[in-house]
Write a protein that holds these residues in place. Structure first.
Motif, PDB file in Angstrom:
ATOM      1  N   ILE A  82       0.858  -1.181   0.000  1.00 21.67           N
ATOM      2  CA  ILE A  82       0.000   0.000   0.000  1.00 21.67           C
ATOM      3  C   ILE A  82       0.897   1.235   0.000  1.00 21.67           C
ATOM      4  CG2 ILE A  82      -1.681   1.329   1.341  1.00 21.67           C
ATOM      5  CD1 ILE A  82      -2.913  -1.128   0.140  1.00 21.67           C
ATOM      6  N   PRO A  83       0.617   2.236  -0.844  1.00 20.21           N
ATOM      7  CA  PRO A  83       1.454   3.445  -0.833  1.00 20.21           C
ATOM      8  C   PRO A  83       1.447   4.134   0.532  1.00 20.21           C
ATOM      9  CG  PRO A  83       0.052   3.407  -2.778  1.00 20.21           C
ATOM     10  CD  PRO A  83      -0.414   2.292  -1.891  1.00 20.21           C
ATOM     11  N   THR A  84       2.625   4.554   0.952  1.00 17.42           N
ATOM     12  CA  THR A  84       2.732   5.332   2.186  1.00 17.42           C
ATOM     13  C   THR A  84       2.323   6.781   1.964  1.00 17.42           C
ATOM     14  OG1 THR A  84       5.016   6.002   1.776  1.00 17.42           O
ATOM     15  CG2 THR A  84       4.670   3.895   2.941  1.00 17.42           C
ATOM     16  N   GLY A  85       2.292   7.200   0.710  1.00 19.55           N
ATOM     17  CA  GLY A  85       2.041   8.594   0.357  1.00 19.55           C
ATOM     18  C   GLY A  85       3.289   9.320  -0.080  1.00 19.55           C
ATOM     19  N   ARG A  86       4.462   8.727   0.203  1.00 22.42           N
ATOM     20  CA  ARG A  86       5.721   9.352  -0.183  1.00 22.42           C
ATOM     21  C   ARG A  86       6.064   9.025  -1.637  1.00 22.42           C
ATOM     22  NH1 ARG A  86      10.545   7.638   3.024  1.00 22.42           N
ATOM     23  NH2 ARG A  86      11.485   9.476   2.031  1.00 22.42           N
ATOM     24  N   LYS A  87       6.588  10.015  -2.336  1.00 23.74           N
ATOM     25  CA  LYS A  87       7.074   9.830  -3.698  1.00 23.74           C
ATOM     26  C   LYS A  87       8.598   9.866  -3.646  1.00 23.74           C
ATOM     27  CE  LYS A  87       2.911  12.072  -5.478  1.00 23.74           C
ATOM     28  NZ  LYS A  87       2.351  13.224  -6.241  1.00 23.74           N
ATOM     29  N   ILE A  88       9.223   8.759  -4.042  1.00 24.21           N
ATOM     30  CA  ILE A  88      10.667   8.591  -3.880  1.00 24.21           C
ATOM     31  C   ILE A  88      11.376   8.821  -5.214  1.00 24.21           C
ATOM     32  CG2 ILE A  88      12.496   7.047  -3.122  1.00 24.21           C
ATOM     33  CD1 ILE A  88      10.498   7.792  -0.929  1.00 24.21           C
ATOM     34  N   ASN A  89      12.344   9.700  -5.232  1.00 25.82           N
ATOM     35  CA  ASN A  89      13.143   9.927  -6.431  1.00 25.82           C
ATOM     36  C   ASN A  89      13.955   8.672  -6.741  1.00 25.82           C
ATOM     37  OD1 ASN A  89      15.437  10.899  -8.160  1.00 25.82           O
ATOM     38  ND2 ASN A  89      14.371  12.847  -7.874  1.00 25.82           N
ATOM     39  N   VAL A  90      13.980   8.284  -8.017  1.00 24.09           N
ATOM     40  CA  VAL A  90      14.653   7.043  -8.400  1.00 24.09           C
ATOM     41  C   VAL A  90      16.164   7.183  -8.455  1.00 24.09           C
ATOM     42  CG1 VAL A  90      12.654   6.266  -9.747  1.00 24.09           C
ATOM     43  CG2 VAL A  90      14.517   7.506 -10.896  1.00 24.09           C
ATOM     44  N   ALA A  91      16.675   8.392  -8.438  1.00 28.34           N
ATOM     45  CA  ALA A  91      18.125   8.605  -8.581  1.00 28.34           C
ATOM     46  C   ALA A  91      18.892   7.862  -7.492  1.00 28.34           C
ATOM     47  CB  ALA A  91      18.439  10.092  -8.520  1.00 28.34           C
ATOM     48  N   ASN A  92      19.929   7.145  -7.928  1.00 32.56           N
ATOM     49  CA  ASN A  92      20.814   6.409  -7.016  1.00 32.56           C
ATOM     50  C   ASN A  92      20.079   5.323  -6.234  1.00 32.56           C
ATOM     51  OD1 ASN A  92      23.104   8.124  -7.660  1.00 32.56           O
ATOM     52  ND2 ASN A  92      22.117   9.690  -6.372  1.00 32.56           N
ATOM     53  N   THR A  93      19.055   4.745  -6.849  1.00 31.05           N
ATOM     54  CA  THR A  93      18.327   3.633  -6.244  1.00 31.05           C
ATOM     55  C   THR A  93      18.227   2.505  -7.268  1.00 31.05           C
ATOM     56  OG1 THR A  93      16.066   4.116  -6.998  1.00 31.05           O
ATOM     57  CG2 THR A  93      16.891   5.358  -5.077  1.00 31.05           C
ATOM     58  N   PRO A  94      17.853   1.275  -6.840  1.00 30.09           N
ATOM     59  CA  PRO A  94      17.640   0.176  -7.784  1.00 30.09           C
ATOM     60  C   PRO A  94      16.449   0.410  -8.717  1.00 30.09           C
ATOM     61  CG  PRO A  94      17.929  -0.648  -5.539  1.00 30.09           C
ATOM     62  CD  PRO A  94      17.754   0.822  -5.437  1.00 30.09           C
ATOM     63  N   PHE A  95      15.716   1.505  -8.501  1.00 31.74           N
ATOM     64  CA  PHE A  95      14.495   1.775  -9.259  1.00 31.74           C
ATOM     65  C   PHE A  95      14.719   2.761 -10.403  1.00 31.74           C
ATOM     66  CE2 PHE A  95      13.564   0.599  -4.923  1.00 31.74           C
ATOM     67  CZ  PHE A  95      12.627  -0.423  -5.076  1.00 31.74           C
ATOM     68  N   ASP A  96      15.953   3.052 -10.692  1.00 31.79           N
ATOM     69  CA  ASP A  96      16.268   4.006 -11.749  1.00 31.79           C
ATOM     70  C   ASP A  96      16.417   3.272 -13.081  1.00 31.79           C
ATOM     71  OD1 ASP A  96      17.060   6.082 -13.343  1.00 31.79           O
ATOM     72  OD2 ASP A  96      18.682   6.766 -12.032  1.00 31.79           O
ATOM     73  N   PHE A  97      15.391   3.391 -13.927  1.00 26.54           N
ATOM     74  CA  PHE A  97      15.420   2.823 -15.279  1.00 26.54           C
ATOM     75  C   PHE A  97      15.328   3.926 -16.325  1.00 26.54           C
ATOM     76  CE2 PHE A  97      14.021  -0.823 -12.770  1.00 26.54           C
ATOM     77  CZ  PHE A  97      14.695  -1.886 -13.365  1.00 26.54           C
ATOM     78  N   ARG A  98      15.738   5.136 -15.965  1.00 29.66           N
ATOM     79  CA  ARG A  98      15.640   6.238 -16.917  1.00 29.66           C
ATOM     80  C   ARG A  98      16.566   6.041 -18.109  1.00 29.66           C
ATOM     81  NH1 ARG A  98      16.486  11.115 -12.808  1.00 29.66           N
ATOM     82  NH2 ARG A  98      18.052   9.594 -12.105  1.00 29.66           N
ATOM     83  N   SER A  99      17.658   5.311 -17.903  1.00 30.96           N
ATOM     84  CA  SER A  99      18.513   4.843 -19.000  1.00 30.96           C
ATOM     85  C   SER A  99      18.341   3.341 -19.108  1.00 30.96           C
ATOM     86  CB  SER A  99      19.977   5.194 -18.724  1.00 30.96           C
ATOM     87  OG  SER A  99      20.155   6.596 -18.670  1.00 30.96           O
ATOM     88  N   PRO A 100      18.505   2.760 -20.300  1.00 29.17           N
ATOM     89  CA  PRO A 100      18.278   1.324 -20.474  1.00 29.17           C
ATOM     90  C   PRO A 100      19.102   0.494 -19.495  1.00 29.17           C
ATOM     91  CG  PRO A 100      18.533   2.401 -22.611  1.00 29.17           C
ATOM     92  CD  PRO A 100      18.866   3.427 -21.577  1.00 29.17           C
ATOM     93  N   LYS A 101      18.443  -0.467 -18.850  1.00 27.18           N
ATOM     94  CA  LYS A 101      19.097  -1.284 -17.834  1.00 27.18           C
ATOM     95  C   LYS A 101      18.480  -2.674 -17.819  1.00 27.18           C
ATOM     96  CE  LYS A 101      18.197  -0.686 -13.385  1.00 27.18           C
ATOM     97  NZ  LYS A 101      18.154  -0.089 -12.018  1.00 27.18           N
ATOM     98  N   ALA A 102      19.300  -3.692 -17.653  1.00 28.62           N
ATOM     99  CA  ALA A 102      18.784  -5.056 -17.528  1.00 28.62           C
ATOM    100  C   ALA A 102      17.897  -5.161 -16.293  1.00 28.62           C
ATOM    101  CB  ALA A 102      19.931  -6.053 -17.445  1.00 28.62           C
TER     102      ALA A 102
END
Length: 343
Positions: free
Chosen positions: A213-233
């Motif tokens: 369930i969302p906590t309400g926080r929006k987390i920036n993907v920078a420097n996290t495993p969730f950064d797919f802004r550039s192609p990534k396996a």
């Protein structure tokens, strides 16, 4: 374009279910059924011309009536999760089905994915498909209002698979519709999707709690495993992420001309581009697939991925999320396009 309608089976309570199959000149062939307005099959050639099934699913109706993780289904009235099945609209509280305790998931125990839709075939020179319609009565799964829903699916000669959703309601009600197909561009049950290359045009994701369930926080993907802004396996950071089942906030909301995501399988040469006017996309790597049977074998964790374009989960309970309430006199309209190619 080829278009073929056939009987698919009879439900356990005696209702007829039909299928419709579209095929274009490039060898892409997909099938939907009226049970759950579900995509049951999507077949496509690779760079050498070999045709594979790319989605998880079944060839028989009884399996769709049984327990499965929403293979190919249209999910609603509200896709994703609602915390504890509770929300309020205009000061009135509602309690809806709890089918993933303690929360509501994908429309409840008998959501849109388990209803039989009406189907009206569409065949044109360069596209073919069908419009599926459904009426969800006031009180369905606990939701307020009678809602008339329409989904038009089209396969084009340009290798586009298009989903267009509309809905109207006679009372204010939450609405969030999506397709829940599981994809593996190398072929269904061909192994993990770790080597698929994903680009996801998102600067932030919704932080989930331990029950997703969302906590309400929006987390920036920078420097996290969730950064797919550039192609990534997909597999590069999947362990660090604990598997992906997160709603990503799209950087280019409401823009069908700008990709939301791109996925490529280098071995087969197949790629998929996702375009949508929804504000978010749930990226799910099948973390809970564990021994589920499919037509092509046994689905294992991380053997397929989902890109479910949608509103934000639990949106009604977060003032800082876009409100996902459909009111009388308004018209819910959403469109998502999957574009396929081979290199």
């Amino acid at each position: 374009m080829k278009l073929e309608r056939n009987p698919f089976g009879i439900t356990s309570d005696g209702k007829a279910v039909d299928s419709i199959t579209m095929e274009n000149a490039n060898g892409i062939r997909c099938t939907f059924i009226t049970y759950g307005a579900s995509l049951t099959s999507f077949r496509m050639p690779d760079r050498s011309g070999h045709i594979d099934e790319l989605t998880l699913g079944f060839d028989d109706l009884a399996s769709y009536e049984g327990n499965h993780p929403y293979y190919g289904a249209t999910v609603g009235r509200f896709a994703n999760r609602i915390a504890k099945g509770n929300f309020s609209i205009d000061g009135i509280g509602y309690k809806i089905d709890i089918n993933e305790p303690p929360n509501h998931l994908h429309g409840g125990k008998e959501g849109f994915s388990r209803k039989i839709w009406e189907m009206f075939p569409i065949r044109r020179e360069k596209e073919a498909g069908a419009t599926f319609t459904l009426t969800s009565e006031d009180g369905d799964a606990g939701f307020p209002g009678t809602v008339d829903v329409s989904l038009t699916v089209l396969l084009t000669e340009g290798n586009e698979l298009i989903f267009s959703y509309t809905a109207v309601s006679d009372k204010p009600t939450p609405i969030n519709l999506t397709n829940h197909s599981y994809w593996n561009l190398a072929g269904s049950c061909s192994g993990p999707i770790y080597d698929h290359i994903l680009t996801l045009h998102s600067d932030a994701f919704l932080e989930p709690d331990e029950k997703l369930i969302p906590t309400g926080r929006k987390i920036n993907v920078a420097n996290t495993p969730f950064d797919f802004r550039s192609p990534k396996a997909i597999g590069r950071d999947i362990e660090a992420a604990g598997g992906y089942d997160h709603c990503f906030i799209l950087s280019h909301e409401h823009a069908l001309s700008i990709p939301a995501a791109e996925v490529k399988d280098e071995k087969s040469g197949r790629s998929m581009t996702v375009l949508t006017i929804n504000p978010g996309v749930q990226f799910y790597t099948g973390n809970m697939l564990s021994g589920q049977r499919t037509r092509d074998g046994i689905a294992a964790p991380h053997s397929a991925f989902c890109l479910e374009t949608q509103e934000f989960p639990d949106a009604m309970n977060h003032d800082n999320f876009p409100m996902a309430i459909l009111r009388p006199g308004e018209r819910y309209e959403r469109k998502t396009m999957y574009l396929f190619s081979v290199e």
